[in-house]
Every structure is written in C-alpha cells, then in structure tokens.
Design an enzyme around this catalytic site. Structure first.
Site, PDB file in Angstrom:
ATOM      1  CG  ASP A 169     -13.626   6.248  -2.044  1.00  0.00           C
ATOM      2  OD1 ASP A 169     -13.394   6.420  -0.623  1.00  0.00           O
ATOM      3  OD2 ASP A 169     -12.274   6.415  -2.670  1.00  0.00           O
ATOM      4  CD  GLN A 212     -13.095  -1.659  -1.557  1.00  0.00           C
ATOM      5  OE1 GLN A 212     -12.298  -1.791  -0.582  1.00  0.00           O
ATOM      6  NE2 GLN A 212     -14.308  -2.309  -1.730  1.00  0.00           N
ATOM      7  CB  CYS A 251     -14.295   1.372  -0.824  1.00  0.00           C
ATOM      8  SG  CYS A 251     -13.722   2.975  -0.418  1.00  0.00           S
ATOM      9  NE  ARG A 274      -3.858   0.363   1.780  1.00  0.00           N
ATOM     10  CZ  ARG A 274      -5.196   0.677   2.188  1.00  0.00           C
ATOM     11  NH1 ARG A 274      -5.563   1.542   3.070  1.00  0.00           N
ATOM     12  NH2 ARG A 274      -6.321  -0.101   1.667  1.00  0.00           N
ATOM     13  NE  ARG A 291     -10.853  -5.360  -0.260  1.00  0.00           N
ATOM     14  CZ  ARG A 291     -10.036  -4.492   0.217  1.00  0.00           C
ATOM     15  NH1 ARG A 291     -10.273  -3.143   0.611  1.00  0.00           N
ATOM     16  NH2 ARG A 291      -8.475  -4.556   0.156  1.00  0.00           N
TER      17      ARG A 291
HETATM   18  N1  NVA Z   1      -9.976   6.376  -1.931  1.00  0.00           N
HETATM   19  C1  NVA Z   1      -9.544   6.250  -0.732  1.00  0.00           C
HETATM   20  C2  NVA Z   1      -9.946   4.768  -0.434  1.00  0.00           C
HETATM   21  C3  NVA Z   1      -9.679   4.364   0.872  1.00  0.00           C
HETATM   22  C4  NVA Z   1      -9.769   2.909   1.094  1.00  0.00           C
HETATM   23  C5  NVA Z   1      -8.359   6.626  -0.278  1.00  0.00           C
HETATM   24  O1  NVA Z   1      -7.406   6.263  -1.391  1.00  0.00           O
HETATM   25  O2  NVA Z   1      -8.046   7.076   0.700  1.00  0.00           O
HETATM   26  N1   CP Z   2     -11.631  -0.250   1.477  1.00  0.00           N
HETATM   27  C1   CP Z   2     -10.180  -0.030   2.211  1.00  0.00           C
HETATM   28  O1   CP Z   2      -9.295  -0.479   1.428  1.00  0.00           O
HETATM   29  O2   CP Z   2     -10.136   0.069   3.605  1.00  0.00           O
HETATM   30  P1   CP Z   2      -8.959   0.177   4.203  1.00  0.00           P
HETATM   31  O3   CP Z   2      -8.214   1.443   4.091  1.00  0.00           O
HETATM   32  O4   CP Z   2      -9.356   0.292   5.765  1.00  0.00           O
HETATM   33  O5   CP Z   2      -7.985  -0.816   4.065  1.00  0.00           O
END
Ligand code: NVA
Ligand code: CP
Length: 309
Positions: free
Chosen positions: A224, A133, A263, A103, A291
């Site tokens: 989102d 996701q 999400c 991530r 998920r």
């Molecule tokens: N678009 C959001 C998704 C979080 C799961 C972000 O990148 O923070």
């Molecule tokens: N939807 C999602 O990816 O959630 P998190 O940021 O909690 O992993």
C-alpha cells in the site's frame, strides 16, 4: 447471529463464518446469480472526509444497481464543518436514511457516529481500518488460491489496509506476515486481537523487519502507499521504507505463482515498481472490481432482515 442491522466498523465484530458468507454472496453476485433481495426504498448516506475513487464509486454503483438511493456528502459542505457535533449528525441523519457509511480521518469519529446512529454504520476507511477493502482482498485471494494461503504485506505496517487484512486473514486461518520497519509496525492492540483470532482459526501472524523473511515462499505479496491520507510526505520516510519496496528482486523470493495486490491508488517507484505493478502477477484490476461485488453483498446483508447465504 444474522448481519441485519449491524455496524461494520472493523472486522473484529464479524466471525469467520460471517466473513465467508459475505464473500460467498459477493462471488455469487459476480457470477451472475440473481440478488437474493434488493435495496429498493433504501437510502444510503455516504459521508466523506477524505478523497476516494473506488470506495465512492463502488458503493454508489452497488446501491443504485440494487435499486437503492445513494447520497454522497462531502463533509466540508455540511454543518459538521461549522462545529455541529457527530452525535447530532448521527441522531438527525438516522431519521432520514437506512444506513450511514463514513470515510473519516480519525477512527474515533466513526465510533462516535456509530454510538449515536439508529441505523447501521459502515466504515469506508479510517486511519485505523479499511474493512471493505479487506473483504474485496479476501475475495480476490479466494478466487485464485486454494487452502491455507501465505500473505506477505510489505511496507507501512501501521496502515489501515494492513490492519484490516491482518484481521481478515486471521479469521480465514491464513498465514499473515508483515515486513515493515520497526518504526512502522502494526498497532499493538490490533496485532494482539489478530493473533488471538489466528490461533482460534489455525492461522498465524508474524511481524518482521526483514522484507525477505516476510516474502519467502509467499502466495500473495501485498503493498500500500507509504503515505496514507493524512500522513505528511518526507524523504526520511521514503528512505525508511525503500527496503520494503515490492519489486522483481523481492518477488523472486516468493512462490513462482505469487499474486501481487495493492488496494490502489499506488505511487509507482515508491512502494511498487512499474514492471511489477503492470506485470503478469498483478491482480489489482480484479481486486478493484471486487470492491463492487463485496459492497453489494455487505449492503444486502446489513439491510435485509433474515437474509441467509
Ligand atoms: N492506506 C491508504 C489506503 C487508500 C485507499 C490510505 O489510507 O490513504
Ligand atoms: N482502495 C480504495 O479505498 O480506494 P479509494 O481511496 O479510491 O476509495
């Protein structure tokens, strides 16, 4: 082509049949079918540069429940924080583990890791994409809707979730509409690829700044956060996005049996109102559960030679 040993960075690199195979396996696992293989003896490294609830926990539970070992790493605790290169990180950790999940803020960092890694690399969210996701999203839609689905994504059209669902939807041959301000439209390159893929699969992609045009007769309304991780909060952005809020008025333009997706995490009162978020049309808890099943399917398919679903 099988999925064994491959990266999952966006969804560009997977065709419709492969996406359907991942979802089919996830559906089987959810319905109690015995897993076709295990992750016994497999070590999964999960490197996080941003916070996470769902992704971290679903990936960890998926790994451990299939017999594998999950190693959670906060980037700030590694030598990456002191300047070790992503190249060296990838070359070294490839000698220890069977798969690297990442991530990251910058999608290019993920690509750099995948360039050097000698094991599969999986995107657990970057500024550009969130493919894990989107797989759970598609699974959730398939559980509830039949045939050609119309999805309306409302809000920040430049968000990772919008990009990934747009790609997934185009591969499924669905109709995908983005209702967003002109200043927050999807990345043009992603849009172009999604349009091409949609036309190959009899789907479509539309971008409009009219929220009602996007929501009209939609089967799925998706939103989102307006402030993805890394984006600075501002009143200006809230003002810009307010017309795209998912509320009961907007939903009255969608189909009666519309489902509402997010999400998570959400910011109630911003992109979605409380009555809709916790109301009967919302499917977010199943979406979040999926998920786990899709994470299991992805890990099994990438780590099991010759696995066919
Ligand atoms: N678009 C959001 C998704 C979080 C799961 C972000 O990148 O923070
Ligand atoms: N939807 C999602 O990816 O959630 P998190 O940021 O909690 O992993």
């Amino acid at each position: 082509m099988g999925m064994y040993g491959r990266d999952l960075l966006s969804l560009y690199e997977y065709d419709s049949d492969e996406i359907k195979s991942i979802i089919n396996l996830a559906l089987k696992l959810k319905n109690g079918v015995h897993p076709p293989s295990t992750l016994k003896g497999k070590n999964i490294l999960a490197l996080f540069e941003k916070p996470s609830t769902r992704t971290r926990i679903s990936m960890e539970v998926a790994t451990e429940s299939l017999g594998g070992h999950f190693i959670y790493i906060d980037k700030t605790t590694t030598q990456l924080a002191r300047g070790e290169t992503l190249k060296d990180f990838a070359l070294v950790t490839s000698r220890y583990v069977d798969l690297i999940a990442v991530r990251a803020y910058d999608h290019n960092d993920l690509v750099e890791i995948s360039k050097w890694a000698e094991v599969p690399v999986v995107n657990m969210l970057t500024d550009r994409f969130h493919p894990l996701q989107a797989l759970a999203d598609v699974m959730t839609i398939i559980e509830r809707k039949k045939g050609r689905v119309t999805i309306a994504f409302l809000g920040d059209g430049s968000a990772n979730t919008c990009h990934s669902l747009m790609l997934a939807s185009s591969k499924m041959g669905w109709e995908f509409r983005v209702g967003c301000p002109k200043a927050l439209t999807p990345n043009p390159e992603v849009y172009k690829i999604a349009c091409k893929s949609a036309s190959n699969n009899k789907g479509s992609v539309l971008i409009t700044d009219d929220p009602l045009e996007a929501a009209k007769d939609a089967d799925v309304v998706y939103t989102d956060t307006w402030f993805s991780m890394g984006i600075k909060r501002s009143e200006e952005r809230i003002k810009l996005l307010l017309p795209y809020q998912v509320n009961s008025k907007l939903l009255s333009h969608a189909r009666k049996d519309v489902i509402v997706m997010h999400c998570l995490p959400w910011y109630i009162g911003e992109e979605i109102t409380s009555d809709v978020a916790y109301g009967p049309k919302s499917v977010v808890w199943d979406q979040a559960e999926n998920r786990l099943h899709t994470a299991k399917a992805v890990l099994l398919l990438l780590l099991t030679p010759g696995l066919k679903v």
